[in-house]
Scaffold this motif. Structure first.
Motif, PDB file in Angstrom:
ATOM      1  N   ASN A   1      42.698  48.633  32.700  1.00 44.70           N
ATOM      2  CA  ASN A   1      41.915  49.027  33.867  1.00 44.70           C
ATOM      3  C   ASN A   1      42.318  48.283  35.135  1.00 44.70           C
ATOM      4  OD1 ASN A   1      39.881  51.128  33.024  1.00 44.70           O
ATOM      5  ND2 ASN A   1      39.674  49.619  31.401  1.00 44.70           N
ATOM      6  N   GLY A   2      43.509  47.687  35.106  1.00 44.02           N
ATOM      7  CA  GLY A   2      44.091  47.112  36.304  1.00 44.02           C
ATOM      8  C   GLY A   2      43.609  45.726  36.669  1.00 44.02           C
ATOM      9  N   MET A   3      42.887  45.068  35.766  1.00 43.18           N
ATOM     10  CA  MET A   3      42.440  43.699  36.062  1.00 43.18           C
ATOM     11  C   MET A   3      43.551  42.713  35.708  1.00 43.18           C
ATOM     12  SD  MET A   3      38.613  43.773  34.572  1.00 43.18           S
ATOM     13  CE  MET A   3      37.887  45.377  34.329  1.00 43.18           C
ATOM     14  N   GLU A   4      43.634  41.639  36.457  1.00 42.07           N
ATOM     15  CA  GLU A   4      44.679  40.646  36.223  1.00 42.07           C
ATOM     16  C   GLU A   4      44.330  39.790  35.009  1.00 42.07           C
ATOM     17  OE1 GLU A   4      48.220  39.175  36.524  1.00 42.07           O
ATOM     18  OE2 GLU A   4      47.554  40.692  37.935  1.00 42.07           O
ATOM     19  N   ILE A   5      45.320  39.596  34.143  1.00 44.82           N
ATOM     20  CA  ILE A   5      45.151  38.730  32.971  1.00 44.82           C
ATOM     21  C   ILE A   5      46.341  37.776  32.915  1.00 44.82           C
ATOM     22  CG2 ILE A   5      43.817  40.450  31.672  1.00 44.82           C
ATOM     23  CD1 ILE A   5      46.380  40.970  29.990  1.00 44.82           C
TER      24      ILE A   5
END
Length: 172
Positions: free
Chosen positions: A93-97
């Protein structure tokens, strides 16, 4: 010597050089105009411009929690821990990890890389972007993106272009 390709006549250039020699050596700024024309080369829904400019956002597919859970449910034993599953959902979902924060384990008896390929193909826009006019460049970007975040068997295995190509050949 001057080439004939100059936009002005050679005589005008020489005259300008004598009148204002500093002007000739000034650095000129090149301005590129944006075109409204969309690339017309299209194969399997991906145009040439998309393939060249493929970004992580083009690989990521917004996915609802329920759809994600259904994909993961079948292969839940592949993941080392629940945080890897949570990180995969965030990445989808495009979140930075953090890099390498999705930890996967495979063995040659029950699980194979094929299971991982099936999961990733279901969760990301891999197949949509796979067949393009410059697929070597596009596919390398996809594999690099996935290998950046996914660690298989503590890093002793990585994903290769061939893993996905073999899977796509089996699909109808």
């Amino acid at each position: 010597m001057f080439e004939i390709k100059t936009p002005r006549s050679i005589f005008k250039i020489v005259k300008d050089c004598f009148e204002n020699p500093k002007e000739i050596f000034k650095q000129r700024e090149v301005v590129f105009e944006e075109s409204n024309v969309i690339g017309s080369i299209n194969q399997n829904g991906v145009n040439f411009k998309d393939a060249v400019n493929l970004t992580n956002g083009d690989i990521i597919k917004q996915i609802h929690q329920r759809e994600f859970d259904l994909v993961i449910e079948k292969y839940i034993n592949i993941f080392r821990d629940s945080s890897s599953i949570e990180n995969l959902y965030k990445l989808c979902n495009g979140m930075e990890i953090k890099e390498g924060s999705i930890s996967i384990k495979i063995d040659n008896k029950r699980n194979s890389k094929q299971n991982i390929i099936e999961i990733l193909t279901a969760l990301f826009n891999i197949q949509k972007n796979w067949n393009s006019q410059i697929k070597d460049k596009t596919n390398t970007k996809i594999i690099d993106f996935l290998n950046k975040y996914i660690t298989i068997n503590d890093g002793d295995k990585i994903l290769h272009i061939n893993d996905f190509t073999r899977f796509f050949e089996k699909l109808p």
